[in-house]
Each structure stands twice: as C-alpha cells, then as structure tokens.
Design a protein around this motif. Structure first.
Motif, PDB file in Angstrom:
ATOM      1  N   ALA A  53       0.835  -1.195   0.000  1.00  0.00           N
ATOM      2  CA  ALA A  53       0.000   0.000   0.000  1.00  0.00           C
ATOM      3  C   ALA A  53       0.872   1.250   0.000  1.00  0.00           C
ATOM      4  CB  ALA A  53      -0.911   0.006   1.227  1.00  0.00           C
ATOM      5  N   ALA A  54       2.097   1.123   0.541  1.00  0.00           N
ATOM      6  CA  ALA A  54       3.057   2.230   0.566  1.00  0.00           C
ATOM      7  C   ALA A  54       4.453   1.636   0.653  1.00  0.00           C
ATOM      8  CB  ALA A  54       2.796   3.157   1.749  1.00  0.00           C
ATOM      9  N   THR A  93       6.127   1.934  -9.571  1.00  0.00           N
ATOM     10  CA  THR A  93       4.773   1.564  -9.116  1.00  0.00           C
ATOM     11  C   THR A  93       3.709   2.499  -9.692  1.00  0.00           C
ATOM     12  OG1 THR A  93       5.177   2.829  -7.081  1.00  0.00           O
ATOM     13  CG2 THR A  93       5.555   0.458  -6.992  1.00  0.00           C
ATOM     14  N   LYS A 113       1.301   5.242  -7.901  1.00  0.00           N
ATOM     15  CA  LYS A 113       0.060   4.876  -7.226  1.00  0.00           C
ATOM     16  C   LYS A 113       0.219   4.710  -5.709  1.00  0.00           C
ATOM     17  CE  LYS A 113      -1.895   2.441 -11.233  1.00  0.00           C
ATOM     18  NZ  LYS A 113      -2.337   1.117 -11.755  1.00  0.00           N
ATOM     19  N   LYS A 114       1.470   4.780  -5.233  1.00  0.00           N
ATOM     20  CA  LYS A 114       1.698   4.512  -3.811  1.00  0.00           C
ATOM     21  C   LYS A 114       2.499   5.646  -3.178  1.00  0.00           C
ATOM     22  CE  LYS A 114       2.107  -0.305  -5.203  1.00  0.00           C
ATOM     23  NZ  LYS A 114       0.741  -0.707  -4.888  1.00  0.00           N
TER      24      LYS A 114
END
Length: 499
Positions: free
Chosen positions: A234-235, A299, A302-303
């Motif tokens: 998610a990150a 990525t 998006k993160k």
C-alpha cells in the motif's frame, strides 16, 4: 573464575513446587533442571533473562524472579553496570549487543506534558453520543486549488493511506521476529483498517493477501526487494535510519537466516544479513530524490513513499530536505525506539527524544510553508493513548507502535531478542518456540489494544471540546508542561502549567 554475578535470581518455593517440570520444558535458556536422585528442581541463575515464562507457566505459583542484591563497593563513577560491561568485553573482545529500546533514565517528555480540557465557554463533547472522527489520511496534501481547462476544480490528490485510527505497527522484519508474530500484525492491521510495516526483511509470500494493509521497506541491504514486492504494498518506506541505532546499519545473524527467512530475504541460508550504514547510492538529498522517484516510477505513481529517519540533533534540516525530495510521508524514530539488536553503547547514547524532534520538525516545516507537502509519523516508545494524543498535538499525523505491540502479544521485555531464544515465540526462528505464539490469540490482543486506545483518545478529544483528530494536529494550546525549563518549553512550543 566467573567475574560476573547473575543479574537475576530464581526463587523457588519448595513447599509449593510439585516437580511437574513445566519450567524445565518451557525455558529456552535451560535455566531449570530436574535432579532425579533427589526428585527436585534446581535453577541456574546465570542464564536467566527474566522473561517470566516459568513464572507464568508454573501451575502452583512456586516461582518468582528477583533482582540480585549482589553489589560492588559503592562508586558513583564506576557503577556495577559499568564494571560488568568491562568484564564482559575483557573476556570476549566483542561489541556489547542489546535489544529493545533505551532503558536509561533520560527525561521522558511525554510524562512532563499535561493535556488541557474545556469547561464552560468551550463545552466538552460526549463521544458516546456525538460524532467523533479519529480517521486520518497520510500523504502529500493539495497546496492550492487547481482548475482544469474547463475551469472545473481538479479534485485529484496524491496517493493517500487511509487509517481508521492514527496508529500503525512499526517496522519489524521477518527474521528478527517470527512468522507467527508477522501474521498476527498483518491480521490485526487488516481487522483494524490500519497498516503494518514489513521492516527490511522482505515479505513472506503467505502475507501477500494482506497487501492492502502492508507497508514494505527498502533498506540499504535491499533484502527481498523486487517488483512484485513493491507492487503488493500500500506504501513504500525508504529506511535511512532508526532511533535505536542512528548512523549505523542493521545486522541479522546467520543463525536466524533459515528456511523461509532465507528465501524471503533472497540470501543464502546461514549468511549474516548486513545492511550497510549508508545506502551506497544515497549521499545527498538529490540522491534520495532519485530513489524516491525511481520507486514511484516503478509503481506507476500509485503509492505514497515514506522516508524513515532517526531523531538526531539536525533532524529539522534533514526533514526539510526530505520534504523537498518528493517523499509523501516522513517517519521520525526517537532514541527510545526498539530493535532486535543494536550495539549497547549506541542504543543508550545516540539520538534525541522524539518529543523534541517532532516539535522542532513540525515548526520548521510550517515556517518554511511546506508542512502540507508531507505527513509526519513518529515512533520511539509510544506507550499509551495519552502519548499519541500528545504527539499529535505536537504536530504528528500518526504514530508507529512497535514495543507496545509486542508487549500486547506477550513480550515481557526481557531484552534478549538478539539471542534468538524468545520464550514467547516472538523474536525467534526456533520452530518449537515459534509455535508458542498463537496468531489467532495474538492478533485479537492487538485489536483489543488499539480499540481500547481509540476509545480513550475519543474521550480525551471530547474533554478538550474537539471532535476530530485532525483538529488536534499541531494544536499546542491543548498542552501544558510541568517541571520543564524555559528552553525545553520553547522547543516544544507549549506553555507551562498555570499559564
């Protein structure tokens, strides 16, 4: 000749002891043994780490551990602790290693800060009957209103982490803690709607299913870092430093690099996992910016990208640079932060308190007009809901908890994680010890802890007349200091009690 007297003594009440041998079977340090010829138990105090496993497991409460009262001739300069450390190094020729956080008697500023409350003119709020918002979003915020070519407001934002409560489980690598401990953290994060951090040991394939609640870490050793690892998260957190050992790297002994740990970290079994002190491609903010945007590019932007730094004397300038590097979130780790293993002298003498670092960084970013560019996460011995409230009032968006999470799972803070013989199944890779931690029970205890803290935070917010955790962020008027110097109050940005 043994120069070092045991630090702890095992006291056995033979009137209660039924010689069930549970203590012998449960102690990973082989402190207890059965004397068959006499049908009785005896203990070897030298090996006791005061983990309380035997005390807890004893069915008749026949055991207790006490601090040894053995002492050296009094000398305020040459204390018993100092003498014993010299004895150990004179015998081994090695660096002293310790785990968990700094245990020395330095000031804990959270304990010298009180929370203000509302009375008549700003009435309090009842959180049981009125809306109370503890949800937070972490990431770079919009600095100004933007419009598209048609004049409509652009409502797009940078990637955000959505937390139901301003708490996350801090970085603890698979290898330093067990599979069952990692599973417990992952399950609890998913249940609570928050996040847990993999640490620098990669992500076990079994835990990819928790990807929506996972923060992956990129450290100098790059252990377990590959495309799917980054895509799953998610990150992404770049670890530049940690509070327990600022300025030095990580080291997981080869004895812990077994089986799935070896595969997850992508290194041979039995080889030491050493993260160098610096990232060998980062020697400036410009170099850091390159890595930040390389990870974003990999990525598809998006993160959010987090940069984790240790709380040191020039942390304000460092944080200012990190905010300009393109990072979305800065994590600051104070000198009481836990660790699986660190050189004792570095753990106990390097770094600064998280309270002072946080207040200084928040003020610096506000003064430079860039506070909205980044969110701030702080860690380093966050022990209670009141610590969280005080941290947020000093400028944090969210906190990391590590030691508190381990204690919730059963850790007794015996500070012997570096041995790999954790009697509670947390900081170990020994199969018969790992299975002592039941993830189904441990995860529920974590959920219970965070749920309880959330209730307490809502009560405190209501008492201050505030109905949103965001309204408390950086609101130093809600804090008062006691027993602090003028300089400490100035750095913290708060008034003394009574003002």
């Amino acid at each position: 000749m043994n120069y070092i007297y045991p630090e702890y003594e095992v006291v056995r009440n033979y009137a209660r002891c039924i010689v069930c041998r549970a203590c012998e079977n449960q102690c990973a340090n082989c402190v207890h043994r059965y004397i068959e010829s006499e049908n009785r138990m005896e203990s070897k105090d030298d090996d006791c780490v005061n983990c309380h496993r035997c005390v807890t497991i004893c069915p008749t409460r026949a055991l207790k551990i006490i601090k040894s009262d053995h002492t050296f001739r009094y000398n305020s300069n040459w204390t018993g602790k100092t003498i014993n450390e010299i004895f150990k190094q004179a015998e081994s020729g090695g660096v002293l290693l310790s785990s968990m956080g700094n245990p020395e008697n330095y000031p804990v500023y959270f304990d010298k800060i009180l929370i203000n409350a509302s009375q008549v003119t700003n009435p309090s709020i009842d959180p049981l009957r009125e809306p109370m918002e503890t949800r937070v979003f972490l990431g770079s915020k919009v600095h100004k209103i933007k419009r598209d070519s048609n004049g409509k407001i652009d409502t797009s934002t940078a990637p955000q982490l959505d937390l139901s409560v301003p708490i996350m489980f801090s970085a603890m690598s698979y290898g330093s803690i067990s599979y069952n401990a990692h599973e417990s953290l992952a399950k609890a994060a998913e249940k609570l709607g928050i996040y847990y951090n993999t640490g620098e040991g990669g992500l076990h394939e079994d835990f990819y299913k928790y990807s929506k609640n996972t923060i992956v870490q990129v450290a100098s050793g790059r252990f377990g870092v590959h495309k799917s690892y980054l895509d799953t998260a998610a990150a992404i957190e770049i670890k530049m430093g940690q509070g327990a050992k600022p300025g030095i790297g990580g080291h997981l002994p080869g004895a812990k690099i077994v089986g799935a740990v070896s595969r997850t970290r992508m290194i041979p079994e039995g080889s030491d996992a050493i993260s160098p002190a610096p990232h060998h491609d980062i020697y400036s903010i410009e170099d850091l910016r390159q890595l930040v945007f390389s990870l974003k590019e990999a990525t598809d932007y998006k993160k959010p990208v987090i940069v984790k730094i240790a709380a040191v004397h020039n942390v304000t300038a460092i944080a200012s640079g990190v905010a300009r590097s393109g990072a979305d979130i800065i994590a600051i780790d104070g000198f009481r932060g836990g660790t699986g293993a660190a050189p004792t002298k570095i753990r106990d003498n390097v770094g600064i308190p998280i309270e002072l670092a946080l207040a200084s960084v928040d003020k610096r970013l506000r003064d430079e007009g860039i506070r909205d560019r980044v969110s701030l996460i702080v860690g380093g011995s966050i022990r209670s809901s009141t610590d969280i409230i005080k941290a947020i009032a000093l400028g944090a968006d969210c906190v990391y908890i590590g030691s508190a999470a381990l204690i919730a799972m059963g850790c007794h803070l015996c500070r012997s994680c570096q041995s790999g013989k954790c009697n509670w199944g947390i900081a170990t890779q020994i199969p018969n010890l790992v299975k002592r931690l039941n993830p189904s029970i441990a995860y529920q205890r974590l959920v219970n802890l965070v749920t309880a803290w959330n209730h307490e935070m809502r009560e405190m917010l209501g008492g201050m007349g505030i109905n949103s955790i965001e309204s408390l962020k950086g609101n130093r008027l809600m804090l008062r200091g006691v027993g602090l110097t003028d300089k400490e109050l100035e750095i913290l940005g708060i008034f003394h009690a009574g003002e």
